[in-house]
Design an enzyme around this catalytic site. Structure first.
Site, PDB file in Angstrom:
ATOM      1  N   TYR A   1      51.754  36.872  36.780  1.00 25.83           N
ATOM      2  CA  TYR A   1      50.863  35.171  36.245  1.00 25.83           C
ATOM      3  C   TYR A   1      51.415  35.202  34.949  1.00 25.83           C
ATOM      4  CZ  TYR A   1      46.495  35.090  39.344  1.00 25.83           C
ATOM      5  OH  TYR A   1      45.556  34.914  40.549  1.00 25.83           O
TER       6      TYR A   1
ATOM      7  N   LYS B   1      47.261  49.455  42.736  1.00 28.96           N
ATOM      8  CA  LYS B   1      47.612  49.543  45.080  1.00 28.96           C
ATOM      9  C   LYS B   1      49.012  50.274  44.882  1.00 28.96           C
ATOM     10  CE  LYS B   1      47.974  48.864  49.198  1.00 28.96           C
ATOM     11  NZ  LYS B   1      47.088  49.072  49.956  1.00 28.96           N
TER      12      LYS B   1
ATOM     13  N   ASP C   1      42.443  47.451  48.124  1.00 32.76           N
ATOM     14  CA  ASP C   1      41.812  46.637  49.313  1.00 32.76           C
ATOM     15  C   ASP C   1      40.899  47.503  50.090  1.00 32.76           C
ATOM     16  OD1 ASP C   1      43.489  49.053  49.463  1.00 32.76           O
ATOM     17  OD2 ASP C   1      44.564  48.472  51.196  1.00 32.76           O
TER      18      ASP C   1
ATOM     19  N   ASP D   1      41.643  38.266  39.345  1.00 30.27           N
ATOM     20  CA  ASP D   1      41.177  37.228  40.026  1.00 30.27           C
ATOM     21  C   ASP D   1      40.581  36.320  41.435  1.00 30.27           C
ATOM     22  OD1 ASP D   1      41.248  34.350  39.845  1.00 30.27           O
ATOM     23  OD2 ASP D   1      43.612  33.643  39.913  1.00 30.27           O
TER      24      ASP D   1
ATOM     25  N   ASP E   1      36.504  36.280  42.141  1.00 33.27           N
ATOM     26  CA  ASP E   1      35.621  34.635  43.659  1.00 33.27           C
ATOM     27  C   ASP E   1      34.333  36.082  44.643  1.00 33.27           C
ATOM     28  OD1 ASP E   1      36.873  33.111  41.581  1.00 33.27           O
ATOM     29  OD2 ASP E   1      37.520  32.306  44.363  1.00 33.27           O
TER      30      ASP E   1
HETATM   31  P1  ATP Z   1      40.855  27.064  41.457  1.00 31.57           P
HETATM   32  O1  ATP Z   1      42.032  27.554  43.014  1.00 31.57           O
HETATM   33  O2  ATP Z   1      40.535  26.141  40.733  1.00 31.57           O
HETATM   34  O3  ATP Z   1      39.929  28.034  41.070  1.00 31.57           O
HETATM   35  P2  ATP Z   1      38.717  27.468  43.989  1.00 31.57           P
HETATM   36  O4  ATP Z   1      39.813  26.916  44.992  1.00 31.57           O
HETATM   37  O5  ATP Z   1      38.447  28.774  43.640  1.00 31.57           O
HETATM   38  O6  ATP Z   1      39.563  26.892  42.619  1.00 31.57           O
HETATM   39  P3  ATP Z   1      37.043  25.711  43.235  1.00 31.57           P
HETATM   40  O7  ATP Z   1      37.262  24.701  43.153  1.00 31.57           O
HETATM   41  O8  ATP Z   1      35.622  27.052  42.582  1.00 31.57           O
HETATM   42  O9  ATP Z   1      37.920  26.221  44.501  1.00 31.57           O
HETATM   43  O10 ATP Z   1      35.973  25.594  45.162  1.00 31.57           O
HETATM   44  C1  ATP Z   1      35.286  26.456  45.546  1.00 31.57           C
HETATM   45  C2  ATP Z   1      34.421  26.183  46.477  1.00 31.57           C
HETATM   46  O11 ATP Z   1      32.981  26.014  45.842  1.00 31.57           O
HETATM   47  C3  ATP Z   1      34.516  24.052  46.832  1.00 31.57           C
HETATM   48  O12 ATP Z   1      33.769  24.509  48.270  1.00 31.57           O
HETATM   49  C4  ATP Z   1      33.173  24.180  46.141  1.00 31.57           C
HETATM   50  O13 ATP Z   1      33.001  22.642  46.200  1.00 31.57           O
HETATM   51  C5  ATP Z   1      32.454  25.247  45.819  1.00 31.57           C
HETATM   52  N1  ATP Z   1      32.177  25.146  43.782  1.00 31.57           N
HETATM   53  C6  ATP Z   1      32.428  25.913  42.938  1.00 31.57           C
HETATM   54  N2  ATP Z   1      31.487  25.204  41.848  1.00 31.57           N
HETATM   55  C7  ATP Z   1      31.180  25.151  42.264  1.00 31.57           C
HETATM   56  C8  ATP Z   1      29.635  24.239  41.406  1.00 31.57           C
HETATM   57  N3  ATP Z   1      29.809  24.678  40.753  1.00 31.57           N
HETATM   58  N4  ATP Z   1      28.639  24.156  42.631  1.00 31.57           N
HETATM   59  C9  ATP Z   1      28.544  23.999  43.906  1.00 31.57           C
HETATM   60  N5  ATP Z   1      30.079  24.578  44.726  1.00 31.57           N
HETATM   61  C10 ATP Z   1      31.092  24.610  43.887  1.00 31.57           C
END
Ligand code: ATP
Length: 350
Positions: free
Chosen positions: A136, A183, A216, A240, A244
């Site tokens: 990053y 890793k 992994d 990161d 998620d």
């Molecule tokens: P980034 O790469 O910018 O972190 P991302 O690719 O992880 O973004 P997000 O924008 O976080 O994507 O969204 C991923 C999914 O989660 C989408 O379908 C979005 O609608 C859902 N989502 C994210 N935040 C929320 C929220 N606060 N409420 C409801 N749904 C959400």
């Protein structure tokens, strides 16, 4: 927008908070958080001066800069920064801010909450992600026929993130164990250094159990046995991705807050992105942003030794849990409530 809460009757200290409203759902969840902060002001006398500090895609369209000098100045002059997600310019905003302000620890808790679909009950972990180096740093170079990306891992940054993770484990109730995720079987030099440093730092914390896991395997074990995790310490890119995944374990990205902590300054933001697919519809889940405000108040409470901030942080979490026990929830959690309705319910529950 620049707004000050009216002075409370008590002599509660006033904190200056730089607010980045961001893009997509950012402005909607920022507004929702102000509703909750106003309620905390009325209830506890919490005294914040909120200064809008524009950054992100909308800001770039208006000013030509994703992170203008004026915003940077206002962030530097504030006690803390509260940031909603930004869109395409994330690398020019949050990645830059982390590096410029040396916000080296990205702390991302994932905890099962009442009445929220969770992969398993009782998940309670925190990912401590190194925030300043790894891929990053953005050192990518093109050559004829390809691109090379430099991955930087230093002893200094690995040591301080490992130390942060062990101290975090010491302050947590429960299992108190740290797992270092890397890793090193393939990336022998870079992840090899990170793993070695974590092992060294673990020796200074004999009360915390320490183990290591390949990234992994960690991705698989988060699904297989998420309750077994307590504190995960890892490098920037893995952290990161795994955070998620951890968010999805406890109800999705609308549920998880995060903190970017430096020596004297910190920035707080939900884990999720700008969610363009639901932006402008008024249905974004504001819970991640509320829990983010809770983390900000925890940090102010700790660093400024302020009981009102501590009470505010705990009140937000209790109010969020109470509202989640009702049917007032946004569509991502199976409900029909709007962002505004959830904000008003949480403010009322305070
Ligand atoms: P980034 O790469 O910018 O972190 P991302 O690719 O992880 O973004 P997000 O924008 O976080 O994507 O969204 C991923 C999914 O989660 C989408 O379908 C979005 O609608 C859902 N989502 C994210 N935040 C929320 C929220 N606060 N409420 C409801 N749904 C959400």
């Amino acid at each position: 927008m620049s707004r000050q809460q009216p002075r409370p009757k008590s002599r509660q200290k006033r904190y200056s908070i730089a607010l980045i409203e961001g893009d997509g759902v950012g402005p909607e969840i920022s507004k929702a958080s102000l509703v909750v902060l106003d309620a905390l002001h009325d209830k506890l006398g919490l005294n914040l001066s909120i200064k809008e500090s524009p950054a992100g895609d909308n800001c770039k369209r208006k000013t030509g800069f994703p992170l203008p000098e004026s915003s940077l100045k206002s962030i530097r002059e504030s006690d803390a920064c509260l940031k909603a997600p930004v869109g395409e310019t994330a690398a020019d905003v949050i990645v830059k801010l982390r590096q410029m302000l040396d916000l080296y620890a990205n702390v991302r808790p994932a905890k099962s909450l009442p009445n929220v679909p969770s992969l398993k009950p009782g998940i309670d972990m925190v990912i401590v992600r190194e925030n300043t180096e790894d891929l990053y740093k953005g050192q990518e170079f093109e050559f004829d026929g390809g691109v090379v990306a430099l991955r930087t891992i230093t002893k200094f940054a690995s040591e301080r993130i490992a130390e942060y993770a062990f101290q975090a484990a010491e302050q947590r109730a429960g299992a108190r164990k740290v797992v270092a995720v890397h890793k090193s079987n393939v990336l022998r030099k870079s992840d090899g250094l990170f793993a070695r440093v974590c092992r060294e730092v673990s020796k200074a914390h004999p009360k915390i159990s320490f183990s290591e896991m390949l990234v992994d395997a960690a991705a698989m074990n988060l699904i297989r046995d998420p309750v077994s995790f307590d504190v995960i310490v890892t490098t920037n890119l893995y952290g990161d991705i795994l955070s998620d995944e951890a968010a999805q374990l406890v109800g999705g990205l609308g549920m998880t807050p995060s903190a970017n902590i430096g020596k004297d300054f910190a920035l707080f933001e939900p884990v999720h992105g700008a969610a363009p697919d639901i932006a402008g519809k008024g249905v974004a889940n504001p819970v991640a942003m509320f829990l983010t405000v809770g983390m900000m108040l925890d940090w102010l409470a700790k660093t400024r030794k302020d009981g009102v901030c501590a009470a505010g942080a705990s009140a937000i979490r209790t109010a969020v849990s109470r509202v989640l026990e009702t049917s007032t929830r946004t569509p991502d959690l199976g409900g029909r409530a709007t962002t505004k309705q959830v904000a008003e319910a949480v403010a009322k529950a305070l």
